[in-house]
Design an enzyme around this catalytic site. Structure first.
Site, short mmCIF file in Angstrom:
data_model
loop_
_atom_site.label_atom_id
_atom_site.label_comp_id
_atom_site.label_asym_id
_atom_site.label_seq_id
_atom_site.Cartn_x
_atom_site.Cartn_y
_atom_site.Cartn_z
N CYS A 32 0.84 -1.21 0.00
CA CYS A 32 0.00 0.00 0.00
C CYS A 32 0.87 1.25 0.00
O CYS A 32 0.49 2.28 -0.59
CB CYS A 32 -0.95 0.00 1.19
SG CYS A 32 -0.16 -0.31 2.78
N HIS B 79 -1.47 0.99 7.56
CA HIS B 79 -1.89 1.02 6.16
C HIS B 79 -1.63 2.42 5.61
O HIS B 79 -1.79 3.42 6.32
CB HIS B 79 -3.39 0.69 6.07
CG HIS B 79 -3.95 0.77 4.70
ND1 HIS B 79 -3.52 -0.02 3.66
CD2 HIS B 79 -4.93 1.57 4.17
CE1 HIS B 79 -4.21 0.27 2.57
NE2 HIS B 79 -5.06 1.23 2.86
#
Length: 1197
Positions: free
Chosen positions: A210, A454
């Site tokens: 990510c 994330h």
């Protein structure tokens, strides 16, 4: 089934409450499109016998609304009530049925359902509220258990008389339709199409990529940067090994793709394996490494230096005297700025902190050249900022006290626009005085903590004031609050505040606190229009456009083929034509096991013909299709054989396809199941008139135009055989079972030593009781050779066995499908390496052949490399077990250089390993290497023979300029008899010290972070342990003192004794202790300074020599040590100091932390310590990695 409508809509009931009181707004930022309410009166509750009813519809906004009622409960014992909007419908012209005018309709609404007793509505009512995103999938929403059915009819705690009055009931609906400015309000993202909603697509996450996805999107929307990447020449490169080409392809696919992309191709170009894809790296680290690779790749191209113009600014570090006109400064480039966040409130605070001035006064005065000690100001000021400014917010910080990385989650604000001019140096010419405005266009966000988290990106793609969130494969519009307020982080709340929170409030608190901006991308306002100009297909390299479009077409074709796979059979048709064109192991290259061993040997003519036919094709039709495909007359008879994998993974002819059932479908005959095929079936078409015995019989009659079986002869035999042989004499496949059982079909290959190739020669049928000498004789006759031709059986790539000609085929265990190879007696190799004389030798080469790819090394390994040699790239195949001497001869032929003057490196990741002249190639390959895992190689052209170079000793030298914290490392090759004096002469030009400085350089060694020895000018490298680290620094005072000590005592070097056992004893401040001085009247002593953290055994950093001055108080000694050590005043003040010194009873260690400055002013270390006693610095290791288990990030290509 249609829902039954009952009841009537009556005038709205006045509950003595406003609309907002009944249905409060749950988010003041959401704008209301329209509000409405209606009341449904059910006249006779007890007459409701159906499971489901609906109210008459009422139009609110663009939708007609009704209420759904389950009077008996919806799979429970409670009253179930729902609201449902109905979009506009139109009639389908083809079917005549009504359907939604917009198939993608949706409606975001808050709603309340009010249950009330007719006549007493104000007093007896029940209100329930909710919100929902209604669409064609979720058409209704509400409450499955609004009220217990018994409480509806009978008195309860909340209603003393129930809600029914003479069987009547009122149900009111309050509806607030909201404007969905982002398009994803309350969206569950099921079946969400980013391209359709926003015009953009995202990247799929490979595991933990990510951070890469968010950075790539930031790059992509920096449109001028995208154009620069497109201008890098990549026509001759492959995406798996070229980062620029893979990036070009990724960018173009983002432009044109309708679906999310994966980054597999890009990470493969980085040289990453699957483990890297599951390792979450740092965005800043990736940004810097990737920029560095691209900048290097742009060298020598039209865009050389363009990245610097785009991303590089300049800052000046200075020390400026307050009372005299003197300034020392240096200007440095920066690609990004790392800004402190801890204990700061906003971006303005961080910039002010960055350029904060440190006063150097008192004991910390600056020694200005020609002016002596002076009060001074030390700081940093910016000379220029780049058009695109990357700001790295230091949200992650190493906590030295706890020895771990932590995340700073405190609130920290950043503006949409800010002016950098206050932080720039004001020029005399008036430049840098005007405002320099930057606008925010990118926010890279990290949510989570240090161990789990994330990344995603908030991006404003153009000059329009619209932001988007790029979260892996999903993209959606966001509000400014979501960009700014929700990414500022949150200050820690007190324990009392936390205790008062509900569970939902606490979860919101944690999410908000752990979600914060990590990287900001600002663009200078006067450059926005230029840098954000749209990118068109004309900006993309034509070869990228062509290839990507072709890939997309192939992907669509593959998807279609997968959908239709269950309807068809795919069959590879092999023939003697493909066999004689084939080089390599087995009889075909389609073998997935041995196929990779044959790479680059064939030109495509060896490929079988692929037929795609329906599963229900009959065998008769299949025979016709095979003959048509091979251009065989339909009147000719052929036999079809299945090819199957043997236990040893070879693919060989096995069983003939039975011809008794010509009308049966293929899938039944070939025993193929209903499932889709994973790989094609393989069939060999045997043409009896091409059998070697028959061909030789025609050859003896001189009926053939060619002696050896080749493409032209095959074509002649297929199309013109009837011109030389009567049709009835053309051979046909035997149908006699006994005859078929007693004979075997063999395939013959030929090894030609002169051309160094093994290829198919033909096929023959022999009886199992025939002697193999008869086959040898056949070959001798064909080539008119007087002697017997030896035969070799190809069993498996690792098993090539000679055949005994005096044995029968049966005795040699030969069966149908076996392969024999021969070599004509007397055939010679060309005599140029690599050459192989025998069949077995050449098979060995085929088994172990690998492709090596060479480029000139861009990293000069030593001074003996010729730098201006021509740069060449080349590749070739060679046996993995080739000795170095033979390998270097091949390389020298490509470079036209004497092989003795070449040095070869194999590259694994960021490491280079030089091949030794006495080695073999396989020693530098992984244990289980294969053709796909061969690392790249580099070469250097030397000015001396490699064997002379190998006698030199590689050493790593650490040069310290003005501190013991930072250093430059250099690698040199030296001979063992080189003296330290000559070594300094050798390295002078590379390091850049003056002749005057050379006389004052101290050279010493460390081992295990502990001082080892000072080296004299006459010492040689033979006397230096190979495990030692070599350090050097200009230290005039220490060098002078060392020479005095060295001349006073007969010694070749100054060695530190073995580590002593420390005793901690009571210690009194010693001011006048008269330590005996064995060195005579020398004014000074040399002691060792060692660094450690908490425990003395936990040493780190550089251990060095420091001089003690007679009568100097400890406070002044400490200040001198601070200056030489090179750490800032604030950080140095945190170091805990201690000393170890010799006494009559041994060695004592004493911490100096318990004494105040008054006591320390009286302490004179010269009086307490002897030469080689030790000063200890207790502080964390600032150079160590955050986690010893972290995988370093490397882009290998």
């Amino acid at each position: 089934m249609n829902t039954k409508v009952t009841g009537t809509i009556i005038d709205n009931i006045a509950f003595h409450k406003t609309f907002n009181e009944i249905l409060p707004k749950n988010n003041d930022e959401l704008e209301t499109a329209i509000e409405g309410t209606f009341t449904w009166e059910i006249e006779d509750w007890f007459a409701l016998s159906e499971n489901k009813y609906s109210s008459p519809r009422v139009k609110i906004g663009d939708f007609e609304w009704d209420i759904l009622l389950f009077p008996q409960g919806n799979h429970n014992k409670g009253l179930a009530v729902y609201v449902e909007p109905h979009p506009k419908q139109i009639q389908n012209e083809e079917t005549g049925e009504l359907e939604n005018a917009d198939a993608d309709w949706y409606c975001c609404a808050q709603f309340a359902v009010v249950l009330s007793k007719p006549g007493e509505d104000t007093a007896i009512n029940l209100v329930n509220r909710s919100h929902h995103r209604f669409n064609s999938v979720d058409t209704d929403w509400g409450f499955a258990n609004l009220l217990d059915l018994n409480h509806l009819k009978y008195p309860s705690r909340n209603s003393k008389s129930g809600y029914l009055k003479d069987g009547k009931l009122h149900i009111s609906a309050y509806v607030r339709i909201l404007k969905d400015t982002t398009g994803v309000l309350w969206h569950n993202f099921m079946n969400y199409d980013s391209k359709k909603v926003t015009g953009y697509v995202g990247f799929r996450n490979q595991g933990a990529t990510c951070y890469l996805n968010s950075l790539l999107q930031s790059y992509f929307f920096t449109k001028y940067f995208r154009k620069l990447v497109y201008k890098i020449p990549t026509e001759s490169e492959t995406p798996n090994s070229s980062v620029p080409l893979a990036l070009q392809r990724a960018f173009y696919q983002l432009q044109v793709s309708q679906i999310p992309l994966d980054t597999l191709e890009l990470t493969r170009s980085f040289g990453w394996d699957s483990a890297e894809a599951f390792t979450q790296h740092d965005v800043q680290e990736l940004n810097r490494i990737l920029m560095d690779r691209l900048e290097n790749r742009m060298l020598g191209t039209p865009v050389e230096g363009k990245l610097s113009e785009l991303f590089v600014g300049k800052m000046k570090s200075y020390i400026k005297c307050v009372n005299v006109e003197y300034e020392s400064s240096r200007v440095e480039d920066f690609w990004d700025l790392q800004l402190n966040v801890k204990n700061l409130k906003c971006l303005k605070d961080s910039f002010e902190n960055y350029i904060e001035i440190e006063l150097m006064n008192g004991e910390n005065q600056y020694a200005a050249q020609d002016f002596g000690l002076q009060d001074a100001e030390k700081g940093v000021i910016f000379e220029s900022f780049p058009p695109i400014l990357h700001l790295q917010l230091k949200r992650f910080e190493y906590d030295f006290n706890f020895d771990q990385l932590i995340k700073i989650n405190d609130r920290y604000e950043f503006p949409e626009s800010f002016d950098t001019s206050p932080y720039m140096e004001k020029k005399e010419d008036g430049s840098n005085n005007e405002p320099c405005i930057y606008n925010l266009h990118g926010v890279l966000v990290h949510t989570g903590d240090i161990s789990t988290g994330h990344y995603y990106a908030m991006i404003k793609p153009d000059l329009e004031d619209q932001w988007y969130r790029f979260d892996d494969e999903k993209v959606w519009k966001v509000t400014k609050k979501q960009v700014f307020e929700e990414n500022f982080g949150l200050d820690r709340r007190s324990e009392d505040d936390l205790k008062c929170m509900t569970r939902e409030q606490y979860e919101d608190y944690l999410i908000t606190r752990h979600t914060s901006a990590y990287m900001l991308v600002y663009i200078r306002k006067d450059k926005e229009e230029e840098l954000l100009q749209p990118v068109t297909e004309l900006d993309v390299p034509a070869h990228v456009v062509t290839r990507v479009k072709k890939d997309l077409q192939e992907k669509e074709a593959q998807e279609k083929e997968i959908r239709e796979a269950h309807l068809f059979l795919k069959i590879n048709i092999h023939s003697i034509s493909s066999f004689i064109s084939y080089e390599g192991f087995d009889m075909t290259s389609v073998n997935s096991i041995t196929g990779p061993l044959n790479e680059d040997l064939n030109d495509g003519k060896e490929q079988p013909i692929l037929l795609k036919i329906t599963r229900k094709t009959t065998l008769a039709d299949f025979f016709k299709k095979v003959k048509v495909a091979l251009e065989i007359p339909l009147s000719r008879e052929v036999r079809l054989w299945r090819l199957d994998y043997r236990r040893n993974s070879t693919l060989r002819v096995s069983d003939p396809i039975p011809t008794e059932a010509f009308d049966k479908p293929l899938d039944e005959l070939l025993l193929v199941g209903d499932e889709a095929q994973q790989t094609p079936l393989n069939i060999f078409a045997e043409e009896p008139y091409l059998e070697l015995h028959y061909l030789h019989s025609l050859q003896k009659q001189k009926l053939l135009p060619f002696q050896i079986l080749n493409g032209e002869l095959i074509n002649f035999m297929r199309t013109q055989l009837e011109t030389i042989v009567p049709t009835e004499q053309i051979p046909t496949p035997s149908k006699d079972k006994e005859d078929m059982d007693s004979h075997i079909l063999l395939f013959i290959k030929k090894f030609d030593a002169s051309t160094q190739r093994i290829s198919g020669f033909g096929h023959c049928i022999i009886n199992q009781i025939d002697y193999l000498s008869s086959l040898s004789q056949l070959l001798s006759d064909i080539f008119d050779v007087g002697s017997a031709i030896p035969l070799t059986e190809e069993i498996h790539p690792d098993s090539i066995d000679a055949v005994v000609l005096e044995s029968k085929a049966y005795d040699c265990s030969l069966i149908t499908g076996d392969i024999l190879c021969f070599q004509l007696p007397g055939s010679k190799s060309p005599g140029i390496f690599p050459d192989y004389q025998t069949v077995q030798d050449f098979y060995g080469y085929l088994r172990h052949r690998i492709k090596l790819k060479f480029t000139k090394s861009l990293q000069k390994s030593e001074e003996y490399v010729i730098e201006n040699s021509e740069e060449k790239s080349f590749e070739f195949w060679i046996d993995a077990y080739t000795p170095y001497d033979n390998l270097i001869k091949v390389i020298s032929n490509y470079l036209e250089v004497d092989p003795e003057y070449l040095k070869i490196f194999v590259i694994y990741g960021n490491e280079r390993y030089a091949l030794k002249s006495k080695s073999s190639l396989n020693e530098y390959l992984t244990k289980d290497y294969n053709c796909k895992s061969i690392p790249p190689f580099e070469y250097e052209i030397l000015s001396i023979p490699l064997k002379d170079l190998e006698r030199l000793r590689p050493i790593k030298f650490y040069w310290l300029k003005n501190s013991y914290i930072h250093y430059q490392s250099f690698e040199f090759e030296v001979s063992n008899d080189l003296t330290i004096k000559k070594f300094l002469d050798k390295i002078q030009n590379k390091i850049g010290f003056t002749d005057q400085e050379k006389d004052n350089i101290l050279i010493w060694t460390n081992s295990n972070f502990q001082f080892k020895t000072i080296l004299t000018e006459t010492q040689t490298f033979y006397e230096i342990s190979r495990g030692s680290f070599l350090f050097g620094r200009v230290l005039p005072d220490e060098v002078k003192l060392f020479k005095e000590l060295n001349s006073d005592v007969e010694m070749d070097s100054y060695e530190h004794p073995a580590e002593r056992a420390f005793e901690t004893r009571r210690f009194e401040i010693a001011t006048n202790t008269d330590k005996s001085n064995p060195m005579g009247k020398i004014d000074g002593k040399l002691v060792v300074v060692t660094q450690y953290f908490k425990e003395i055994d936990n040493k780190h950093g550089i251990s060095f020599i420091f001089n003690l001055i007679p009568a100097e108080s400890f406070l002044k000694t400490r200040e001198r040590l601070h200056i030489k050590f090179g750490l800032g005043q604030k950080e140095f003040s945190k170091i805990k100091l201690g000393i170890s010194f010799t006494t009559a009873n041994g060695t004592e260690f004493k911490s100096l932390e318990m004494f105040n400055d008054t006591d320390l002013e009286k302490l004179v270390l010269y009086n307490v310590m002897n030469n080689l006693d030790c000063i200890y610095l207790d502080h964390p290791d600032r150079l160590r990695s955050h986690n010893v288990y972290d995988r370093p990030m490397v882009i290998k290509n």
